[in-house]
Write a protein that holds these residues in place. Structure first.
Motif, mmCIF file in Angstrom:
data_model
loop_
_atom_site.group_PDB
_atom_site.id
_atom_site.type_symbol
_atom_site.label_atom_id
_atom_site.label_comp_id
_atom_site.label_asym_id
_atom_site.label_seq_id
_atom_site.Cartn_x
_atom_site.Cartn_y
_atom_site.Cartn_z
ATOM 1 N N LEU A 614 -41.552 55.062 57.730
ATOM 2 C CA LEU A 614 -40.739 56.420 57.525
ATOM 3 C C LEU A 614 -39.608 55.986 56.754
ATOM 4 O O LEU A 614 -39.294 56.665 55.681
ATOM 5 C CB LEU A 614 -40.308 56.923 58.832
ATOM 6 C CG LEU A 614 -39.381 58.172 58.698
ATOM 7 C CD1 LEU A 614 -39.725 59.342 57.440
ATOM 8 C CD2 LEU A 614 -38.714 58.754 60.102
ATOM 9 N N ILE A 615 -38.714 54.872 57.180
ATOM 10 C CA ILE A 615 -37.439 54.783 56.615
ATOM 11 C C ILE A 615 -37.824 54.198 55.103
ATOM 12 O O ILE A 615 -36.941 54.375 54.232
ATOM 13 C CB ILE A 615 -36.713 53.567 57.607
ATOM 14 C CG1 ILE A 615 -36.210 54.362 58.576
ATOM 15 C CG2 ILE A 615 -35.523 53.242 56.603
ATOM 16 C CD1 ILE A 615 -35.651 55.531 58.657
ATOM 17 N N GLY A 635 -39.024 61.923 52.543
ATOM 18 C CA GLY A 635 -39.552 60.791 53.099
ATOM 19 C C GLY A 635 -40.341 61.229 54.286
ATOM 20 O O GLY A 635 -41.527 60.694 54.633
ATOM 21 N N LEU A 636 -39.753 62.267 55.091
ATOM 22 C CA LEU A 636 -40.640 62.772 56.201
ATOM 23 C C LEU A 636 -41.892 63.755 55.709
ATOM 24 O O LEU A 636 -42.960 63.404 56.188
ATOM 25 C CB LEU A 636 -39.626 64.093 57.085
ATOM 26 C CG LEU A 636 -40.072 64.173 58.304
ATOM 27 C CD1 LEU A 636 -40.186 62.899 59.407
ATOM 28 C CD2 LEU A 636 -39.281 65.177 59.020
ATOM 29 N N VAL A 683 -38.934 61.535 68.415
ATOM 30 C CA VAL A 683 -38.407 60.494 67.669
ATOM 31 C C VAL A 683 -38.278 60.217 66.165
ATOM 32 O O VAL A 683 -37.499 60.541 65.412
ATOM 33 C CB VAL A 683 -38.636 58.884 68.145
ATOM 34 C CG1 VAL A 683 -37.701 57.932 67.334
ATOM 35 C CG2 VAL A 683 -38.248 58.907 69.481
ATOM 36 N N ARG A 684 -39.496 60.291 65.577
ATOM 37 C CA ARG A 684 -39.819 60.039 64.183
ATOM 38 C C ARG A 684 -39.484 61.785 63.585
ATOM 39 O O ARG A 684 -38.965 61.818 62.312
ATOM 40 C CB ARG A 684 -41.148 59.856 63.724
ATOM 41 C CG ARG A 684 -41.358 58.432 64.246
ATOM 42 C CD ARG A 684 -40.278 57.486 64.154
ATOM 43 N NE ARG A 684 -40.284 56.230 64.922
ATOM 44 C CZ ARG A 684 -39.215 55.558 65.035
ATOM 45 N NH1 ARG A 684 -38.156 55.568 64.236
ATOM 46 N NH2 ARG A 684 -39.467 54.458 65.876
ATOM 47 N N MET A 685 -39.900 62.693 64.197
ATOM 48 C CA MET A 685 -39.770 63.943 63.604
ATOM 49 C C MET A 685 -38.583 64.928 63.907
ATOM 50 O O MET A 685 -38.231 65.811 63.240
ATOM 51 C CB MET A 685 -41.119 64.762 63.938
ATOM 52 C CG MET A 685 -42.410 64.206 63.660
ATOM 53 S SD MET A 685 -42.588 63.796 61.916
ATOM 54 C CE MET A 685 -42.943 65.413 61.290
ATOM 55 N N ALA A 716 -37.768 47.588 43.909
ATOM 56 C CA ALA A 716 -39.256 47.457 43.759
ATOM 57 C C ALA A 716 -40.040 47.143 45.259
ATOM 58 O O ALA A 716 -41.038 47.788 45.541
ATOM 59 C CB ALA A 716 -39.572 46.444 42.578
ATOM 60 N N GLU A 717 -39.242 46.178 45.943
ATOM 61 C CA GLU A 717 -40.050 45.768 47.026
ATOM 62 C C GLU A 717 -40.086 46.966 48.189
ATOM 63 O O GLU A 717 -40.982 47.119 48.717
ATOM 64 C CB GLU A 717 -39.227 44.603 47.388
ATOM 65 C CG GLU A 717 -39.926 43.996 48.878
ATOM 66 C CD GLU A 717 -39.022 42.974 49.450
ATOM 67 O OE1 GLU A 717 -39.062 42.582 50.674
ATOM 68 O OE2 GLU A 717 -38.156 42.251 48.563
ATOM 69 N N VAL A 718 -38.844 47.616 48.356
ATOM 70 C CA VAL A 718 -38.986 48.634 49.263
ATOM 71 C C VAL A 718 -39.790 49.709 48.819
ATOM 72 O O VAL A 718 -40.457 50.550 49.574
ATOM 73 C CB VAL A 718 -37.319 49.032 49.266
ATOM 74 C CG1 VAL A 718 -37.490 50.462 50.229
ATOM 75 C CG2 VAL A 718 -36.521 47.851 49.983
ATOM 76 N N VAL A 719 -39.908 49.974 47.598
ATOM 77 C CA VAL A 719 -40.821 51.246 46.989
ATOM 78 C C VAL A 719 -42.151 50.824 47.228
ATOM 79 O O VAL A 719 -43.038 51.767 47.816
ATOM 80 C CB VAL A 719 -40.657 51.383 45.365
ATOM 81 C CG1 VAL A 719 -41.665 52.335 44.904
ATOM 82 C CG2 VAL A 719 -39.378 52.090 45.180
#
Length: 726
Positions: A614-615, A635-636, A683-685, A716-719
């Motif tokens: 998610l993050i 993101g969600l 938690v996530r939602m 780029a790595e995170v994407v």
């Protein structure tokens, strides 16, 4: 808007390209390798080690004295319990009972059996209930041999005579295999995958990858027992974890592969891109689970170390399969990944004269917007709800299961009921006192002090060892194995009663009940260390990945809340008995000592997996827009479907453990299913978007200027990682 191009020249990309192009070599190599390992693992598996005590505990010292000076007491025993409505001396009852005694005595795996007709101490005063000990003379007795004895006893019951055979070996012999649980879990996962992918071919790939990997992983787990002894539940536990993560990891890569084809790529480039992105996420997620599992080593217990190694081996094999075996399977599948499709309703949107109709917001986007409009309220409600669910965990009691918590149709439970009725519930929880400091006569004051203690029903006369160097006696509590009063009695005897006698400081209390008490106490004392180690290592990994101390700390706190809530629900169901009978628990019971231990690292690792998923997507959107609110919403929306599918698979796999016979495995499966459900929903939602909305730009804080300096360089790595599972 710019689009980051995933790296296709890294080690994972090269590995994926090799496995895809050499698929006719890779797939047979996997099959042959797994078959070879399976033959070795299942044919030469290590003997399970279920020793709970050890080290410097009182029960371990008592056991050491007995092993050293009382060799005749070594080996397992069974207990035959007899109840005759009209008394054991009635001709019909006596004839039946003596036939059973003769059959037990004649078995090649038993020693001499003393008849209760020859020893009055084995019979109650009304002569309706009797007992006798059946020694096992074979060191590693086979379950099949003991099952013959159990069947003999069960078949002799009836017509006013009840017979039951108890003891640890009897419980093992009559406990059926795990049953259809794993098969049901696989079937449920297949249905979820079919709904998520809409294709039978796409559904089959994660299942085939996970099942082949689990077979190899379990075989290696059995072999690892030769190096690190492990208890007998390790294989079931490893299979449960391996099936869940194995299917999920393959799910992430297949999803990314389908996206690559949809974007116009060919099968090879889509495979390389999927492994280069989703494969990296899988390796991170799996490494987190493995590191968390290895945190069990800090407990300093052989049993937990064996579980940690065995389960970690299975997870590692599923990781390797996801980035090597799956690319080969994708090479065979090619464009047919979407074959045999599930009919879906196609939504058509029509534009107007003024232009195309605006895109509708997805349910996940609308939900995120609602949470962000009232973030404080959402955070307070979610946090309060989790704390409320966690509250029962404050009264958690730890113990080990005995015959009293087994299904009521088993011979061991029948034995427990008969013995409890005739000789008291404490007969199944004997306290064995042993010392090298006194003789039979010198133990007199100790025996008398123990006999005069409240809560003690009876005490046997002391016995001196053959070498004259040690002595022992047994005390039977008034309460049963699972009663809290019995645990309190053990502590009272050790802390107050024995120290007041002349040799009390050198008298040790052992036996199965004292060993369970020591094991639980050792577990409680070392649990904070394990939790600290697991959290610290996981935080280091997460900070390195998302480049944010704030988000890493948020993840740790939220994971602790969800795990605490799962503990609370487990206590309410198992220990308090709420809905316990409906879920397969025959009676209220304490939580098995090792269950919270194994649940924590696994759940913390899995929660970090969802957090990264998610993050990293949120981080991608934030780097693109600079707007935290929009980043969280998008993101969600982009991760909700896959999180839901992955969580549903985990829950279906874990809950199928309730179909099995082992009460401890049932507890593990129930607790982890509840934790995953809470983590993927509350938690996530709810909690994550609310807290991130409240923190705003502080979400991305890093000490010094590191975050600002590295944000663009690491984008780029995170994407890539953010897209890994979508």
């Amino acid at each position: 808007m710019t689009t980051e191009v995933p790296r296709t020249d890294g080690a994972l990309a090269r590995l994926a390209r090799f496995c895809h192009r050499r698929r006719r070599l890779v797939l047979p190599a996997w099959i042959v390798g797994v078959v070879a390992v399976a033959v070795a693992g299942f044919g030469f598996s290590a003997t399970p080690d279920n020793a709970m005590s050890g080290g410097g505990s009182g029960s371990a010292k008592a056991q050491a004295v007995i092993e050293k000076h009382f060799p005749e007491r070594q080996g397992d025993t069974l207990t035959l319990a007899i109840k005759a409505d009209e008394g054991i001396d009635a001709p019909a009852a006596r004839s039946r009972i003596e036939k059973v005694l003769a059959a037990l005595d004649a078995s090649p795996v038993t020693g001499p059996v003393t008849s209760p007709y020859q020893d009055a101490s084995l019979v109650t005063k009304d002569r309706r209930i009797a007992r006798t000990i059946v020694p096992l003379t074979v060191e590693d007795v086979k379950k099949a041999d003991v099952k013959v004895l159990v069947d003999t006893v069960e078949q002799a019951s009836g017509d006013g005579v009840s017979l039951g055979l108890g003891g640890q070996q009897a419980e093992k012999a009559e406990t059926p295999k795990q049953g259809p649980g794993d098969s049901v879990g696989v079937l449920a996962a297949a249905v979820i995958l079919f709904i998520a992918f809409g294709s039978l071919v796409a559904m089959g790939l994660p299942l085939a990858t996970a099942l082949l990997a689990i077979l190899g992983g379990i075989a290696l787990t059995k072999l690892s027992g030769h190096l690190v002894p492990a208890p007998d539940f390790t294989v079931i536990f490893a299979a449960l974890i391996g099936l869940g993560v194995g299917i999920d990891y393959a799910l992430f890569i297949v999803t990314r592969y389908k996206d690559g084809l949809q974007a116009g790529g060919d099968p090879e480039s889509a495979t390389v891109e999927a492994v280069a992105t989703a494969g990296r996420a899988v390796l991170f997620a799996g490494t987190t689970v493995v590191i968390a599992m290895l945190g069990l080593i800090t407990m300093g217990q052989r049993l937990m170390t064996g579980v940690a190694i065995g389960a970690s081996v299975t997870v590692v094999v599923t990781m390797i399969a996801a980035v090597t075996l799956l690319p080969a399977l994708l090479g065979f599948t090619g464009y047919t990944i979407n074959s045999v499709r599930l009919p879906r309703r196609v939504s058509r949107r029509h534009g107007s004269a003024d232009g195309p109709a605006p895109a509708r917001r997805t349910p996940a986007e609308r939900w995120a917007g609602a949470v962000q409009r009232r973030p404080l309220l959402a955070a307070v409600l979610a946090g309060a709800g989790l704390l409320l669910l966690a509250a029962p965990a404050l009264s958690m009691r730890l113990s080990l299961p005995d015959a009293s918590v087994q299904p009521h149709d088993r011979s061991s439970y029948t034995s427990y009921k008969i013995l409890s009725e005739g000789f008291g519930p404490g007969y199944g929880a004997p306290l064995i006192f042993a010392t090298e400091a006194g003789s039979r006569q010198g133990l007199g004051p100790v025996v008398q002090a123990v006999a005069d203690t409240d809560g003690i029903a009876s005490v046997t006369p002391p016995q001196t060892s053959g070498d004259g160097q040690a002595a022992t006696f047994t005390a039977f509590p008034e309460t049963g194995f699972q009663d809290e009063a019995t645990t309190d009695l053990v502590h009272h005897l050790r802390d107050d009663v024995l120290p007041k006698t002349n040799v009390g400081g050198d008298v040790f209390i052992g036996g199965p009940n004292a060993a369970a008490v020591d094991y639980s106490q050792q577990t409680a004392s070392r649990l904070p260390l394990m939790i600290t180690v697991v959290i610290a290592l996981s935080l280091v990994l997460l900070v390195a990945l998302v480049r944010s101390v704030t988000i890493a700390l948020q993840a740790a706190v939220m994971n602790l809340l969800s795990i605490g809530a799962a503990y609370g629900v487990l206590v309410a169901i198992v220990q308090w008995g709420w809905l316990g009978s409906a879920l397969g628990f025959t009676t209220a019971m304490p939580i098995t000592t090792w269950v919270p231990l194994t649940m924590f690292p696994v759940l913390f690792g899995l929660s970090m997996d969802y957090e990264v998923f998610l993050i990293s997507r949120v981080r991608e959107e934030y780097e693109r827009t600079g707007d935290t609110r929009a980043a969280v919403t998008r993101g969600l929306a982009r991760t909700a479907k896959i999180i839901t599918a992955a969580a549903a698979i985990m829950i279906s796999v874990f809950t199928t453990s309730l179909l099995g016979p082992d009460v401890s495995i049932k507890q593990v499966g129930l607790g982890m299913a509840v934790a995953v459900l809470i983590d993927a929903t509350v938690v996530r939602m709810l909690l994550v978007p609310a807290v991130m909305e409240l923190c705003g730009r502080a979400n991305w804080w890093m000490p010094g200027g590191r975050a600002r300096k590295t944000a663009r360089a690491d984008l780029a790595e995170v994407v890539e990682l953010g897209k890994a599972k979508v």
